[in-house]
Design a protein around this motif. Structure first.
Motif, PDB file in Angstrom:
ATOM      1  N   ASN A 144       7.939  -1.232  -7.966  1.00 23.56           N
ATOM      2  CA  ASN A 144       8.108  -0.118  -8.895  1.00 23.56           C
ATOM      3  C   ASN A 144       7.293   1.101  -8.477  1.00 23.56           C
ATOM      4  O   ASN A 144       6.314   0.997  -7.736  1.00 23.56           O
ATOM      5  N   ASN A 145       7.685   2.261  -9.004  1.00 19.99           N
ATOM      6  CA  ASN A 145       6.964   3.515  -8.760  1.00 19.99           C
ATOM      7  C   ASN A 145       6.709   3.696  -7.264  1.00 19.99           C
ATOM      8  O   ASN A 145       5.587   3.940  -6.825  1.00 19.99           O
TER       9      ASN A 145
ATOM     10  N   TRP B 212       9.504   3.602   8.563  1.00 21.28           N
ATOM     11  CA  TRP B 212       8.971   4.056   7.286  1.00 21.28           C
ATOM     12  C   TRP B 212       8.249   2.905   6.601  1.00 21.28           C
ATOM     13  O   TRP B 212       8.582   1.740   6.807  1.00 21.28           O
ATOM     14  N   LEU B 213       7.274   3.241   5.768  1.00 23.32           N
ATOM     15  CA  LEU B 213       6.589   2.260   4.933  1.00 23.32           C
ATOM     16  C   LEU B 213       6.866   2.589   3.482  1.00 23.32           C
ATOM     17  O   LEU B 213       6.944   3.766   3.095  1.00 23.32           O
ATOM     18  N   ILE B 214       7.022   1.546   2.674  1.00 21.28           N
ATOM     19  CA  ILE B 214       7.281   1.731   1.254  1.00 21.28           C
ATOM     20  C   ILE B 214       6.205   1.002   0.456  1.00 21.28           C
ATOM     21  O   ILE B 214       5.963  -0.181   0.655  1.00 21.28           O
ATOM     22  N   GLY B 215       5.530   1.736  -0.416  1.00 20.55           N
ATOM     23  CA  GLY B 215       4.490   1.149  -1.257  1.00 20.55           C
ATOM     24  C   GLY B 215       4.862   1.258  -2.713  1.00 20.55           C
ATOM     25  O   GLY B 215       5.763   2.022  -3.093  1.00 20.55           O
TER      26      GLY B 215
ATOM     27  N   MET C  38       0.804  -1.214   0.000  1.00 17.93           N
ATOM     28  CA  MET C  38       0.000   0.000   0.000  1.00 17.93           C
ATOM     29  C   MET C  38       0.839   1.266   0.000  1.00 17.93           C
ATOM     30  O   MET C  38       1.810   1.383   0.745  1.00 17.93           O
ATOM     31  N   ARG C  39       0.427   2.209  -0.828  1.00 17.45           N
ATOM     32  CA  ARG C  39       0.923   3.571  -0.722  1.00 17.45           C
ATOM     33  C   ARG C  39       0.143   4.273   0.395  1.00 17.45           C
ATOM     34  O   ARG C  39      -0.812   3.727   0.942  1.00 17.45           O
ATOM     35  N   GLU C  40       0.538   5.513   0.712  1.00 19.49           N
ATOM     36  CA  GLU C  40      -0.033   6.172   1.887  1.00 19.49           C
ATOM     37  C   GLU C  40      -1.546   6.355   1.781  1.00 19.49           C
ATOM     38  O   GLU C  40      -2.274   6.157   2.760  1.00 19.49           O
TER      39      GLU C  40
END
Length: 415
Positions: free
Chosen positions: A163-164, A200-203, A104-106
């Motif tokens: 990616n992205n 930190w979280l990375i999506g 998930m992104r933010e």
């Protein structure tokens, strides 16, 4: 259960790369009239329901492209996955979490925390559990301005590419409070997967190099949603009812399964198929291990959101879904009335039956803890509680543990 059409499989621990997309009917639609027996006036549209978002996600790279993906990943910044991270990659890769296409992104994370759902084209879909990947300060620094990272296992083998990417703050306290309803210390899963995880979280969009396998002798049970849908279609299922449980199957569970099938037939379905779907990932410390449970299920049987994506129209949970003990205090974490007692042992008939409140003294409620304690002590349950072959598997498991090197059997935890 011998006469019940059943598919015996296991939920992914928390593969398929086929691209064939069968055509399925829309979700079952039922309309009711004011008649006291509405089942006589239902209109049933039979068939497998659509996945959340309308399309089953498949994030596994085609075999012909895997070499090139690995080659490009070699020069990328790398994130080493924990065991639980790898299991989430499995869940995402096969579409169990459709319509998610990666960690998930933010915006997706916040929607999940605050609304238990995600906005998609045409509406919203259920999503109550955050599926996120944590990184620490050092990893974030190494990633820098990169737009993609390689995800590797504990041996350094590239598992996937993200990616992205988007990196955002991991607000752990908010995540814990909104997911569990408390921040009390000792919550299951929290201390292993969240408290000590990165800040930190990375999506991003996930590309999984090849299907996730565990090589534990149980991979044959781990059918992907697309494989399950193909099997349901092959069996001409006009409805699928999934039964989730994490304990060995007993006759109370069988009662719920057979009664559900009876009700579906009364509603007008012709060929409802059971999906027995035990939990295979994070369970309680004293639970019977998955490999033994699968043996027991085979003996007994001859396995919410993820089941929707696999094609299940109806869903049965094998116990009180609110029965989670408070990590500090001696009480349930949630209101016990959120889950009602249904099946119990009827002493007058020596079998599992639906609880009759007019004669409560005739019934015994045998919890998972009680069942495990009996098996651990080599005692037999009441006649009719479980088939003898299935019970023997449990006793054999506890005998094997007692005769192992340390001889210590995990103490039962209230269930």
């Amino acid at each position: 259960m011998a006469s019940m059409a059943a598919l015996f499989t296991q939920t992914p621990s928390l593969s398929s790369h086929k691209t064939h997309k069968p055509q399925y009917t829309k979700p079952t639609k039922i309309s009711f009239s004011p008649n006291p027996d509405p089942r006589k006036h239902q209109r049933i549209s039979c068939g497998l329901i659509d996945p959340d978002g309308g399309k089953l996600v498949n994030l596994i790279v085609k075999e012909s492209h895997r070499y090139e993906k690995r080659r490009k990943a070699h020069s990328m910044s790398k994130i080493e996955l924990t065991r639980i991270d790898l299991e989430w990659v499995h869940v995402l890769s096969e579409g169990w979490a459709s319509p998610l296409r990666g960690f998930m992104r933010e915006s997706e994370f916040l929607q999940t925390l605050h609304f238990n759902s995600l906005r998609v084209e045409g509406g919203v879909v259920n999503m109550s559990v955050p599926i996120v990947l944590a990184v620490n300060d050092a990893q974030k620094g190494r990633i820098g301005e990169s737009s993609a990272v390689a995800l590797v296992d504990s041996s350094g083998v590239t598992v996937a590419v993200l990616n992205n990417i988007e990196i955002y703050k991991h607000n752990k306290e908010e995540r814990i409070a909104r997911t569990w309803g408390t921040t009390a210390p000792g919550l299951p899963y929290v201390e292993e997967a969240i408290t000590n995880a990165g800040n930190w979280l990375i999506g991003g969009d996930l590309e999984v190099i090849e299907p996730i396998k565990y090589n534990d002798g149980l991979d044959r049970y781990r059918l992907s949603p697309s494989e399950l849908r193909e099997e349901f279609t092959r069996r001409n299922a006009d409805a699928v009812f999934a039964f989730q449980l994490r304990n060995p199957v007993h006759n109370g569970h069988a009662l719920l399964m057979t009664d559900t099938r009876r009700r579906l037939l009364e509603m007008g379905y012709k060929n409802p198929v059971l999906l027995l779907h035990p939990l295979g990932g994070y369970t309680k410390a004293d639970d019977v291990p998955l490999s033994w449970r699968m043996q027991q299920h085979e003996k007994v049987c001859w396995h919410a959101k993820a089941r929707i994506n696999a094609g299940a129209n109806y869903y049965i949970v094998g116990r009180d879904p609110a029965g989670m003990s408070h990590p500090v205090e001696k009480r349930d974490l949630y209101d016990a009335d959120h889950g009602k007692k249904v099946a119990a042992y009827d002493k007058t008939q020596s079998k599992m039956a639906f609880f009759d409140p007019s004669r409560p003294n005739d019934f015994l409620f045998i919890s998972g803890t009680k069942m495990r304690t009996l098996a651990k002590n080599g005692e037999n349950p009441p006649d009719g509680f479980m088939c003898p072959g299935g019970w023997k598997v449990l006793v054999d498991y506890y005998d094997s543990v007692a005769s192992s090197e340390n001889g210590k059997v995990p103490e039962p935890v209230p269930a």
